[in-house]
Write a protein that holds these residues in place. Structure first.
Motif, mmCIF file in Angstrom:
data_model
loop_
_atom_site.group_PDB
_atom_site.id
_atom_site.type_symbol
_atom_site.label_atom_id
_atom_site.label_comp_id
_atom_site.label_asym_id
_atom_site.label_seq_id
_atom_site.Cartn_x
_atom_site.Cartn_y
_atom_site.Cartn_z
ATOM 1 N N VAL A 87 0.818 -1.216 0.000
ATOM 2 C CA VAL A 87 0.000 0.000 0.000
ATOM 3 C C VAL A 87 0.851 1.264 0.000
ATOM 4 O O VAL A 87 0.419 2.299 -0.502
ATOM 5 N N ALA A 90 1.549 1.915 -3.478
ATOM 6 C CA ALA A 90 0.355 2.453 -4.138
ATOM 7 C C ALA A 90 0.161 3.938 -3.828
ATOM 8 O O ALA A 90 -0.741 4.569 -4.351
ATOM 9 N N HIS A 172 -6.275 0.915 -3.912
ATOM 10 C CA HIS A 172 -5.511 0.705 -5.145
ATOM 11 C C HIS A 172 -6.075 1.542 -6.244
ATOM 12 O O HIS A 172 -7.213 1.726 -6.419
#
Length: 172
Positions: A87, A90, A172
């Motif tokens: 993450v 991301a 995402h």
């Protein structure tokens, strides 16, 4: 705390589940494939941490309890780390990424570790087996297999409710 994720049909629920195959127009939920992938992701981190913990504890000739405790702690550390790194890549800031990792993986890792370690504890002689013993590896791998089978439906249920790994997909 976000209470909106508990209500079906919220924009958050639809945003979370739109990427998952297998819905066929059904209410928001998770496919078995999505749940299995989330569980495999969790299992990978758990396995790395647990094997490392068992290896360290065994190499240092620790007893069963401290070795298992180290293995469990490292399973959580590696399980969370895999999600945290994903993450962060991301684009999430560290504080948000930590919250997402904790929300995504805590229940999954806890169930996996409970099941896996119970299996290992129940296999006669497994707790006293050494890294060079086939019994050590067969009990460990068998524990992971049973943990995967038990944790996958848990993850499916959680993802279908916008919890667990669903929070990772939302970012995402």
């Amino acid at each position: 705390m976000q209470h909106s994720t508990r209500h079906t049909g919220t924009p958050h629920h639809h945003a979370v589940s739109h990427d998952h195959a297998g819905h066929h127009g059904a209410p928001p939920g998770a496919s078995w494939s999505t749940a299995a992938k989330a569980t495999l992701h969790c299992l990978t981190g758990c396995a790395v941490g647990e094997i490392l913990g068992m290896a360290i504890g065994t190499a240092l000739m620790w007893g069963n309890v401290p070795t298992m405790a180290l293995a469990i702690v490292l399973a959580f550390v590696f399980g969370y780390s895999f999600t945290l790194f994903a993450v962060r890549r991301a684009g999430l800031d560290l504080k948000t990424a930590i919250r997402v990792a904790l929300a995504a993986d805590t229940v999954s890792i806890a169930v996996m570790e409970l099941v896996d370690n119970t299996v290992i504890a129940l296999v006669p002689g497994a707790m006293d087996a050494h890294l060079s013993d086939g019994l050590f590896w067969s009990a460990l791998l068998g524990g992971f297999a049973v943990a995967f089978l038990v944790t996958t439906p848990v993850n499916k249920w959680m993802i279908g409710r916008g919890k667990g790994h669903a929070v990772v997909h939302a970012h995402h």
